[in-house]
Scaffold this active site. Structure first.
Site, mmCIF file in Angstrom:
data_model
loop_
_atom_site.group_PDB
_atom_site.id
_atom_site.type_symbol
_atom_site.label_atom_id
_atom_site.label_comp_id
_atom_site.label_asym_id
_atom_site.label_seq_id
_atom_site.Cartn_x
_atom_site.Cartn_y
_atom_site.Cartn_z
ATOM 1 N N ASP A 289 0.976 -1.031 -0.133
ATOM 2 C CA ASP A 289 0.186 -0.164 0.036
ATOM 3 C C ASP A 289 1.009 1.153 -0.027
ATOM 4 O O ASP A 289 1.888 1.151 -0.038
ATOM 5 C CB ASP A 289 -0.949 0.036 1.038
HETATM 6 C C1 NOJ Z 1 -4.171 3.949 0.228
HETATM 7 C C2 NOJ Z 1 -5.299 2.837 0.352
HETATM 8 O O1 NOJ Z 1 -5.308 2.408 1.592
HETATM 9 C C3 NOJ Z 1 -5.447 1.936 -0.881
HETATM 10 O O2 NOJ Z 1 -6.668 1.340 -0.668
HETATM 11 C C4 NOJ Z 1 -5.128 2.434 -1.949
HETATM 12 O O3 NOJ Z 1 -5.561 1.758 -3.248
HETATM 13 C C5 NOJ Z 1 -4.094 3.286 -2.119
HETATM 14 N N1 NOJ Z 1 -3.718 4.270 -1.223
HETATM 15 C C6 NOJ Z 1 -3.742 4.035 -3.337
HETATM 16 O O4 NOJ Z 1 -4.301 5.220 -3.611
#
Ligand code: NOJ
Length: 752
Positions: A289
Site C-alpha cells: 500500500d
Molecule cells: C491507500 C489505500 O489504503 C489503498 O486502498 C489505495 O488503493 C492506495 N492508497 C492507492 O491510492
C-alpha cells in the site's frame, strides 16, 4: 437406442479430447510464457529489474508538460508502473518512451483507484454488498473496466475485501461487510467483472484484492490500527474472500497498512509467502500500500528504509507503491548478501507475468476506437439497477410506497448534493452527470416543496428550521434526506460517534412535532446510529452513497415503481458503543437472554455487587443490535414454511439438502433474499452461533410460493482448528433457512 448411445459416447470422446487438448494448449502456453519471461529477465540489468518493482505515484500532480526527469527515468527502465496518471496524452507519451526507448521495451502498467465506478459511479461497495447479488457487483466492475481502460488504465486497486465488523471504521464503506461467505461470493464477481473473459483485451483490468490482511480488524475502528487476530480466526474469517479472489484469477494483491499479531503485512513472510504463495498458489504480484513498506519503521519493525526494503523483499512483496526503499537499497542489499538476486528475479517475473497476460507487450496503447462508452445508457441503467438493489428498507409503518398524488416536503442536507451522493473514492465521477433525488423529482413531476433546513450534514445551525417546519406543515409527507457527507467515511475517516452529524436529529425531532409522517432516507458510508430518532420517523430507507443514478433509484422506490432490494451486509448497531458487533460471534459461557437482562435504571441505588445470573449484555441497551445482519423489508411480506431435511445424518462425501417454501403473502410482486445458516454446536474450538452458507434471491408474484433448496456437504461444515487443519468434526449441526441472521426456520442433523 443403440445409435443414441453411440452418439453420446462419440460426443463424450470429442468433449474429453477437446478438454485434453485445451488443457495441453494451456500448459504449452504457460511454458512458452514462462520461457519468454525467463529470457527477458536473464537479460535485464539490476537497475531495470528494480525499475519493474517500482510503482511511481506522484504524476497525478503533474501539470503542464511531463517533467524531463520522469521521462528520463522511464527511458532508463527505472519505473515499471504508474499510479494516477489520468491524462491519455501523458499515458501515451510515457508508454511510447517505455516501449520504444527503454533498453528492454517493457511496457508500463497504469493504475488507478476505480473502486465503484470511473465516470458512471455505482453505490459504494458496502451498498453493492447489500444487493446480495453477484451480478450487480460484477456489473459495477465491468462498467468500471470498460470506462477507465479508455484512458489507459489497466490495473485497479479493487476489490477491497476486508471483513468489517465495526461501523466506526471509515473504510467499512469500501468493504464487502462482515461475512466471509457473502464477501467471497462478491470477491469472485468483482474479479470476473474487472478481468473480463480474457485479460488480454484492451477493456480488461488486472484486479487487486486488498488489503492483505486483517485491515478491518483495526482496534476500536481506528484506521491503520493494530490487528490482533488468532490464526484460526484469520483463516476462518479474514482469509476466505482473498482465497476466493485468488481462485477467480485475481492478478494482484495489495498488502495492508496494519500489523497482524506484531508483524506489519508488508514484511510478513507468513502471510505473503506461506499463506499466499505456498497455500493459495498465487502467481500474480503483490503490491504494497502507499508507503506501507517504509511505514514499517513507524511500526517499530524496521530500523530504517534499508531494513524495510530487506524485510519486504524477503517476505515476497513484489512492487513498492510510492516510497523508494527498493529503488535506493536493493542493489546494496544484494551486494551485502541480505537479499538474493534470485529473490529479485522471482519478484520481477511475477510482475512481468501480469504484464504479458494483460497483452501489454502486443497492445501497449489504447486502441483509437476505444472511447470507454463513458456514461453509456447501458452503464447508467446498470448503476440505477444497482442502486435499487442496494437500498435497504429498515422501517416502514405502511407509509411507503407513497401515492403519486401526495404533496411532499423534501427536507434535509442530502436531497440535492451530487458530490455527496457519489461517496468515497470517486475522484473521477462527474457531478454534472449525477442525478440527485431533487433532479429525479423534477423529471417525474413529483408535487414537492424543497427546503433543506440544514445545508450540509454537519451543519449545526437552526436558522432554517422554521422554514423547513412551515414546508412540512403544508405537505402530506416529509421526505428527510439525511446521513453523512462523502468525506465522513472512507480512508482515515473513522468516527467514534456514528449518529447523524450536525443538527439533523434536532431537525427531525422538530419536524416530528408537526405530526406529519416522516420518511428518513439515509445516504451514508456506514450504518448510522438512529436510536435517538427512530421512533420519530415512520420509515427508514438506507440508500448508502448510491452513486450517479441514486436519485432516480430512490424516486422509483419511494413511489413504488421499484422495490427496495437490499439486505444488510453488516449488523446495524444501536450505538457505536456496541462495536465491534457481528452476527457470527461466539456464544460465551453466559449468553445474553431476555430473562437475565437488567436495565440499569432498574438497579437500586447502593445495590450490592453481584454477577449471579448476569449475562453478556450492556446495562443500558441490552444485547440486540438495531437491525440484524441480513435484514431488510420489502413492499410485500414473505412467509417461510415447510422446512425439510433430506436426511438426519450425513457422513463423508454425502450431500444433504435443506429446503423451505417461501410464499409472497402481500398483494404485490416482490424479491426476497432467502438465507441459509448453520451452527456447529460443539467443536474442538468453539464455533460461531451462526454462519451464512448460502443465499438465493427470488422473485415472487403476489400469492406465489417457491421451494428454495440448499445443499450441504462436508466441505461446507469445515473450519480451521487449533492445529491449523481444515476439518469437519462429527456431531450436531443446527441449520436455519431465514430472512435474516436473528430469525428463521430451524432444524438440525448429525455429521458422522
Ligand atoms: C491507500 C489505500 O489504503 C489503498 O486502498 C489505495 O488503493 C492506495 N492508497 C492507492 O491510492
Amino acid at each position: 437406442m443403440g445409435k443414441r448411445i453411440g452418439i453420446l459416447i462419440l460426443s463424450i470422446i470429442i468433449i474429453s479430447c477437446s478438454a485434453k487438448s485445451s488443457d495441453s494448449n494451456k500448459v504449452d502456453g504457460n511454458t512458452k510464457l514462462e520461457t519468454k519471461i525467463d529470457d527477458l529477465v536473464a537479460n535485464m540489468t539490476i537497475e531495470e529489474k528494480i525499475g519493474q518493482l517500482t510503482l511511481r505515484g506522484t504524476s497525478s500532480r503533474v501539470k503542464g508538460a511531463l517533467p524531463d526527469s520522469l521521462k528520463q527515468a522511464v527511458r532508463e527502465g527505472k519505473i515499471g508502473a504508474f499510479l494516477n496518471v489520468m491524462n491519455l496524452d501523458y499515458v501515451n507519451e510515457l508508454q511510447q518512451i517505455a516501449v520504444e526507448e527503454s533498453p528492454k521495451g517493457i511496457p508500463l502498467m497504469f493504475s488507478r483507484d476505480v473502486i465503484h465506478g470511473f465516470k458512471t459511479i455505482f453505490p459504494i461497495p458496502l451498498g453493492l454488498a447489500a444487493s446480495w447479488d453477484a451480478e450487480t457487483a460484477k456489473n459495477s466492475a465491468r462498467v468500471s473496466a470498460v470506462e477507465v481502460s479508455s484512458v489507459g488504465v489497466r490495473w485497479t486497486f479493487s476489490p477491497m475485501l476486508d471483513i468489517a465488523r465495526d461501523s466506526r471504521w471509515g473504510r467499512i464503506a469500501e468493504s464487502p461487510g462482515e461475512d466471509p461467505f457473502l464477501a467471497s461470493v462478491l470477491a469472485k464477481a468483482y474479479v470476473q467483472g474487472y478481468q473480463g473473459d480474457s485479460l488480454n483485451n484492451h477493456t480488461s483490468l488486472a484486479a487487486c484484492a486488498k488489503h492483505f490482511i486483517g485491515y478491518g480488524a483495526a482496534i476500536g475502528g481506528r484506521d491503520y490500527n493494530t490487528a490482533i487476530i488468532s490464526e484460526p480466526l484469520l483463516r476462518n474469517v479474514y482469509l476466505p474472500p482473498f482465497a476466493a479472489a485468488v481462485n477467480a484469477g485475481a492478478q494482484t494483491i495489495m498488502t495492508s497498512f496494519n500489523e497482524v499479531n506484531g508483524v506489519p503485512a508488508s514484511g510478513n513472510t507468513f502471510i505473503l509467502d506461506t499463506v499466499l504463495r505456498d497455500e493459495l498458489k498465487f502467481d500474480g504480484f503483490v503490491v504494497s500500500d502507499w508507503e506501507s513498506v517504509t511505514e514499517m519503521i513507524n511500526h517499530g519493525y524496521a530500523a530504517d528504509e534499508k531494513h524495510a526494503a530487506e524485510l519486504a523483499v524477503n517476505a515476497g512483496l513484489d512492487m513498492e507503491m510510492t516510497s523508494k526503499s527498493y529503488e535506493k537499497y536493493i542493489k546494496v542489499l544484494i551486494e551485502e548478501g541480505k537479499i538474493s538476486e534470485d529473490q529479485i528475479n522471482f519478484l520481477v517475473k511475477n510482475i512481468l507475468r501480469v504484464k504479458f497476460k494483460l497483452g501489454l507487450f502486443e497492445t501497449p496503447y489504447v486502441p483509437k476506437n476505444h472511447n470507454g462508452d463513458l456514461y453509456a445508457e447501458d452503464h447508467l441503467n446498470k448503476a440505477e439497477d444497482a442502486a435499487v438493489k442496494s437500498s435497504v428498507l429498515l422501517k416502514n409503518n405502511d407509509i411507503l410506497p407513497l401515492k403519486r398524488n401526495v404533496k411532499v416536503a423534501v427536507i434535509g442536507p442530502l436531497a440535492s448534493k451530487p458530490h455527496e451522493q457519489l461517496g468515497t473514492w470517486t475522484f473521477d465521477g462527474d457531478e454534472t452527470h449525477t442525478v440527485t433525488p431533487i433532479d429525479a423529482f423534477k423529471k417525474s413531476s413529483v408535487n414537492y416543496d424543497f427546503v433543506e433546513g440544514l445545508s450540509y450534514s454537519r451543519d449545526n445551525s437552526t436558522k432554517n428550521f422554521n422554514a423547513a417546519i412551515a414546508a412540512a406543515k403544508a405537505s402530506d409527507v416529509i421526505l428527510f434526506f439525511g446521513g453523512e457527507e462523502a468525506i465522513l467515511s472512507g480512508e482515515a475517516h473513522s468516527r467514534s460517534n456514528t449518529n447523524l452529524p450536525g443538527a439533523q436529529e434536532d431537525l427531525i425531532k422538530a419536524l416530528a412535532k408537526t405530526g406529519k409522517p416522516i420518511v428518513l432516507i439515509i445516504m451514508a458510508g456506514r450504518p448510522i446510529s438512529i436510536s435517538n430518532i427512530i421512533n420519530d420517523v415512520d420509515a427508514v430507507l438506507m440508500a448508502w452513497h448510491p452513486g450517479t443514478m441514486g436519485g432516480i433509484a430512490i424516486e422509483k422506490i419511494i413511489f413504488g415503481d421499484a422495490e427496495p432490494g437490499g439486505r444488510l451486509p453488516v449488523t446495524w448497531p444501536i450505538t457505536a458503543g456496541q462495536s465491534p458487533i457481528f452476527y457470527n460471534h461466539k456464544s460465551t459461557g453466559r449468553p445474553p437472554k431476555a430473562e437475565s437482562f437488567v436495565q440499569m435504571d432498574s438497579i437500586k441505588v447502593g445495590a450490592w455487587q453481584s454477577s449471579l445470573g448476569n449475562t453478556s449484555h450492556y446495562l443500558d441497551i441490552g444485547y440486540e443490535p438495531q437491525f440484524p445482519f441480513g435484514y431488510g423489508l420489502s413492499y410485500t411480506t414473505f412467509e417461510y414454511s415447510d422446512l425439510k431435511l433430506s436426511q438426519n445424518t450425513i457422513s463423508n462425501d454425502e450431500t444433504l439438502t435443506v429446503s423451505a417454501t417461501i410464499t409472497n403473502m402481500g398483494n404485490r410482486e416482490g424479491e426476497e433474499v432467502v438465507q441459509f445458516y448453520i451452527q456447529d454446536v460443539v467443536g474442538s474450538i468453539t464455533r460461531p452461533v451462526r454462519e451464512l452458507k448460502g443465499f438465493e434471491r427470488i422473485l415472487l408474484k403476489s400469492g406465489a410460493s417457491q421451494e428454495v433448496t440448499f445443499k450441504i456437504s462436508a466441505q461446507d461444515l469445515k473450519f480451521v482448528n487449533n492445529t491449523m487443519k481444515y476439518v469437519v468434526e462429527p456431531g450436531l449441526f443446527n441449520v436455519w433457512i431465514a430472512s435474516n441472521a436473528s430469525t428463521g426456520l430451524k432444524t438440525s442433523f448429525n455429521y458422522k
